[in-house]
Design a protein around this motif. Structure first.
Motif, PDB file in Angstrom:
ATOM      1  N   LEU A 161       0.828  -1.201   0.000  1.00  0.00           N
ATOM      2  CA  LEU A 161       0.000   0.000   0.000  1.00  0.00           C
ATOM      3  C   LEU A 161       0.866   1.256   0.000  1.00  0.00           C
ATOM      4  N   ASN A 162       1.950   1.249   0.775  1.00  0.00           N
ATOM      5  CA  ASN A 162       2.861   2.403   0.794  1.00  0.00           C
ATOM      6  C   ASN A 162       3.532   2.598  -0.561  1.00  0.00           C
ATOM      7  N   ARG A 163       3.957   1.492  -1.203  1.00  0.00           N
ATOM      8  CA  ARG A 163       4.590   1.584  -2.522  1.00  0.00           C
ATOM      9  C   ARG A 163       3.583   2.104  -3.551  1.00  0.00           C
ATOM     10  N   ALA A 164       2.345   1.640  -3.457  1.00  0.00           N
ATOM     11  CA  ALA A 164       1.303   2.119  -4.365  1.00  0.00           C
ATOM     12  C   ALA A 164       1.099   3.616  -4.195  1.00  0.00           C
ATOM     13  N   LYS A 165       1.142   4.104  -2.964  1.00  0.00           N
ATOM     14  CA  LYS A 165       0.970   5.536  -2.722  1.00  0.00           C
ATOM     15  C   LYS A 165       2.121   6.332  -3.343  1.00  0.00           C
ATOM     16  N   GLU A 166       3.352   5.802  -3.238  1.00  0.00           N
ATOM     17  CA  GLU A 166       4.497   6.470  -3.862  1.00  0.00           C
ATOM     18  C   GLU A 166       4.321   6.544  -5.375  1.00  0.00           C
ATOM     19  N   LEU A 167       3.878   5.433  -5.962  1.00  0.00           N
ATOM     20  CA  LEU A 167       3.716   5.355  -7.417  1.00  0.00           C
ATOM     21  C   LEU A 167       2.595   6.251  -7.915  1.00  0.00           C
ATOM     22  N   ALA A 168       1.596   6.408  -7.080  1.00  0.00           N
ATOM     23  CA  ALA A 168       0.349   6.997  -7.533  1.00  0.00           C
ATOM     24  C   ALA A 168       0.116   8.406  -7.013  1.00  0.00           C
ATOM     25  N   GLU A 169       1.162   9.164  -6.897  1.00  0.00           N
ATOM     26  CA  GLU A 169       1.055  10.538  -6.410  1.00  0.00           C
ATOM     27  C   GLU A 169      -0.121  11.302  -7.036  1.00  0.00           C
ATOM     28  N   PRO A 170      -0.298  11.249  -8.369  1.00  0.00           N
ATOM     29  CA  PRO A 170      -1.403  12.019  -8.962  1.00  0.00           C
ATOM     30  C   PRO A 170      -2.742  11.278  -8.994  1.00  0.00           C
ATOM     31  N   LEU A 171      -2.809  10.072  -8.416  1.00  0.00           N
ATOM     32  CA  LEU A 171      -4.043   9.294  -8.490  1.00  0.00           C
ATOM     33  C   LEU A 171      -4.993   9.613  -7.345  1.00  0.00           C
ATOM     34  N   TYR A 172      -6.260   9.300  -7.558  1.00  0.00           N
ATOM     35  CA  TYR A 172      -7.267   9.427  -6.514  1.00  0.00           C
ATOM     36  C   TYR A 172      -7.098   8.297  -5.501  1.00  0.00           C
ATOM     37  N   PRO A 173      -7.610   8.476  -4.269  1.00  0.00           N
ATOM     38  CA  PRO A 173      -7.447   7.429  -3.247  1.00  0.00           C
ATOM     39  C   PRO A 173      -7.961   6.050  -3.674  1.00  0.00           C
ATOM     40  N   HIS A 174      -9.098   5.991  -4.359  1.00  0.00           N
ATOM     41  CA  HIS A 174      -9.594   4.673  -4.779  1.00  0.00           C
ATOM     42  C   HIS A 174      -8.661   4.043  -5.817  1.00  0.00           C
ATOM     43  N   GLN A 175      -7.970   4.879  -6.603  1.00  0.00           N
ATOM     44  CA  GLN A 175      -7.023   4.342  -7.580  1.00  0.00           C
ATOM     45  C   GLN A 175      -5.774   3.814  -6.901  1.00  0.00           C
ATOM     46  N   VAL A 176      -5.359   4.460  -5.820  1.00  0.00           N
ATOM     47  CA  VAL A 176      -4.210   3.972  -5.048  1.00  0.00           C
ATOM     48  C   VAL A 176      -4.539   2.584  -4.496  1.00  0.00           C
ATOM     49  N   ASP A 177      -5.763   2.425  -3.961  1.00  0.00           N
ATOM     50  CA  ASP A 177      -6.193   1.120  -3.463  1.00  0.00           C
ATOM     51  C   ASP A 177      -6.212   0.090  -4.600  1.00  0.00           C
ATOM     52  N   GLY A 178      -6.654   0.504  -5.778  1.00  0.00           N
ATOM     53  CA  GLY A 178      -6.691  -0.393  -6.931  1.00  0.00           C
ATOM     54  C   GLY A 178      -5.303  -0.823  -7.366  1.00  0.00           C
ATOM     55  N   VAL A 179      -4.351   0.105  -7.361  1.00  0.00           N
ATOM     56  CA  VAL A 179      -2.964  -0.227  -7.709  1.00  0.00           C
ATOM     57  C   VAL A 179      -2.399  -1.226  -6.693  1.00  0.00           C
ATOM     58  N   ALA A 180      -2.667  -0.992  -5.415  1.00  0.00           N
ATOM     59  CA  ALA A 180      -2.204  -1.918  -4.373  1.00  0.00           C
ATOM     60  C   ALA A 180      -2.837  -3.298  -4.579  1.00  0.00           C
ATOM     61  N   ASP A 185     -16.289   0.642 -11.717  1.00  0.00           N
ATOM     62  CA  ASP A 185     -17.253   1.226 -12.644  1.00  0.00           C
ATOM     63  C   ASP A 185     -16.540   2.024 -13.727  1.00  0.00           C
ATOM     64  N   MET A 186     -17.261   2.285 -14.804  1.00  0.00           N
ATOM     65  CA  MET A 186     -16.739   3.073 -15.919  1.00  0.00           C
ATOM     66  C   MET A 186     -16.331   4.469 -15.437  1.00  0.00           C
ATOM     67  N   GLY A 187     -15.179   4.933 -15.915  1.00  0.00           N
ATOM     68  CA  GLY A 187     -14.736   6.286 -15.613  1.00  0.00           C
ATOM     69  C   GLY A 187     -13.944   6.440 -14.330  1.00  0.00           C
ATOM     70  N   LEU A 188     -13.631   5.340 -13.647  1.00  0.00           N
ATOM     71  CA  LEU A 188     -12.893   5.437 -12.384  1.00  0.00           C
ATOM     72  C   LEU A 188     -11.388   5.240 -12.540  1.00  0.00           C
ATOM     73  N   GLY A 189     -10.918   5.028 -13.752  1.00  0.00           N
ATOM     74  CA  GLY A 189      -9.479   5.003 -13.989  1.00  0.00           C
ATOM     75  C   GLY A 189      -8.826   3.641 -13.962  1.00  0.00           C
ATOM     76  N   LYS A 190      -9.509   2.624 -14.452  1.00  0.00           N
ATOM     77  CA  LYS A 190      -8.925   1.279 -14.501  1.00  0.00           C
ATOM     78  C   LYS A 190      -7.680   1.259 -15.391  1.00  0.00           C
ATOM     79  N   THR A 191      -7.722   1.991 -16.493  1.00  0.00           N
ATOM     80  CA  THR A 191      -6.588   2.019 -17.426  1.00  0.00           C
ATOM     81  C   THR A 191      -5.332   2.516 -16.721  1.00  0.00           C
ATOM     82  N   ARG A 192      -5.438   3.635 -16.065  1.00  0.00           N
ATOM     83  CA  ARG A 192      -4.281   4.217 -15.382  1.00  0.00           C
ATOM     84  C   ARG A 192      -3.773   3.308 -14.269  1.00  0.00           C
ATOM     85  N   GLN A 193      -4.694   2.737 -13.503  1.00  0.00           N
ATOM     86  CA  GLN A 193      -4.293   1.833 -12.416  1.00  0.00           C
ATOM     87  C   GLN A 193      -3.507   0.649 -12.968  1.00  0.00           C
ATOM     88  N   SER A 194      -3.977   0.094 -14.060  1.00  0.00           N
ATOM     89  CA  SER A 194      -3.313  -1.060 -14.653  1.00  0.00           C
ATOM     90  C   SER A 194      -1.930  -0.701 -15.182  1.00  0.00           C
TER      91      SER A 194
END
Length: 187
Positions: A14-33, A46-55
């Motif tokens: 989760l900490n590494r995801a937060k470092e990687l995802a500085e410009p991401l929304y909190p739900h996207q940080v959780d998704g990256v983790a 759901d559509m529009g929540l940034g699955k592409t960027r998280q991946s």
């Protein structure tokens, strides 16, 4: 849909995801983790929540040397290219279409191909040792007997333990069996 940190998502992840995802929304940080905590996964936000960027963020972190294959509908291939360039500032992106074939060679960065032509380029795609696969709009694979579904599964069979992300806002359209082909892809 936000993914609450689970036991599988370690504090370090989760900490590494937060470092990687500085410009991401909190739900996207959780998704990256969530994506970093496993080799194969289904991200069904759901559509529009940034699955592409998280991946993109998770795939590049987990397999930093690539190469990576994105299989998606033809209508979103340019969006994938734009997001990769925005997130990674990477120019090594090939969109396979009628004019541009699958690149030759072992390293080719990101390769983007649409579901409708995956069978046509199958032989060339299997020659590349992809470290990661992203199946965007993965509900396109719900019919396990379709050519695109068979070709996608066979691509993974040919690869050596790749990362796999199945992205979809609608993992199950009508029946529970619609989910089965996605579960096959992620093992």
């Amino acid at each position: 849909m936000s993914h609450p940190p689970s036991k599988e998502v370690s504090e370090t992840g989760l900490n590494r995801a937060k470092e990687l995802a500085e410009p991401l929304y909190p739900h996207q940080v959780d998704g990256v983790a969530f994506l970093l905590a496993r080799r194969r996964s289904i991200l069904a936000d759901d559509m529009g929540l940034g699955k592409t960027r998280q991946s993109i963020v998770a795939m590049h972190e987990a397999e930093p040397t690539g190469p990576w294959l994105v299989v998606c509908p033809a209508s979103v291939k340019r969006n994938w290219q734009r997001e990769i360039n925005l997130v990674l500032d990477m120019q090594d992106v090939t969109i396979v279409d009628r004019k541009t074939p699958v690149p030759d060679g072992q390293y080719c960065g990101w390769v983007i191909v649409n579901y409708d032509i995956i069978k046509k380029h199958f032989a060339a795609l299997t020659k590349i040792p992809f470290a990661g696969f992203v199946f965007d709009e993965a509900h396109y694979l719900k019919n396990h007997q379709s050519q695109r579904s068979k070709a996608s599964r066979k691509l993974l069979d040919e690869a050596e333990l790749p990362m796999v992300h199945c992205l979809t806002g609608t993992p199950m359209m009508n029946r529970p069996r619609d989910l089965f082909p996605l579960l096959q892809l992620v093992g």
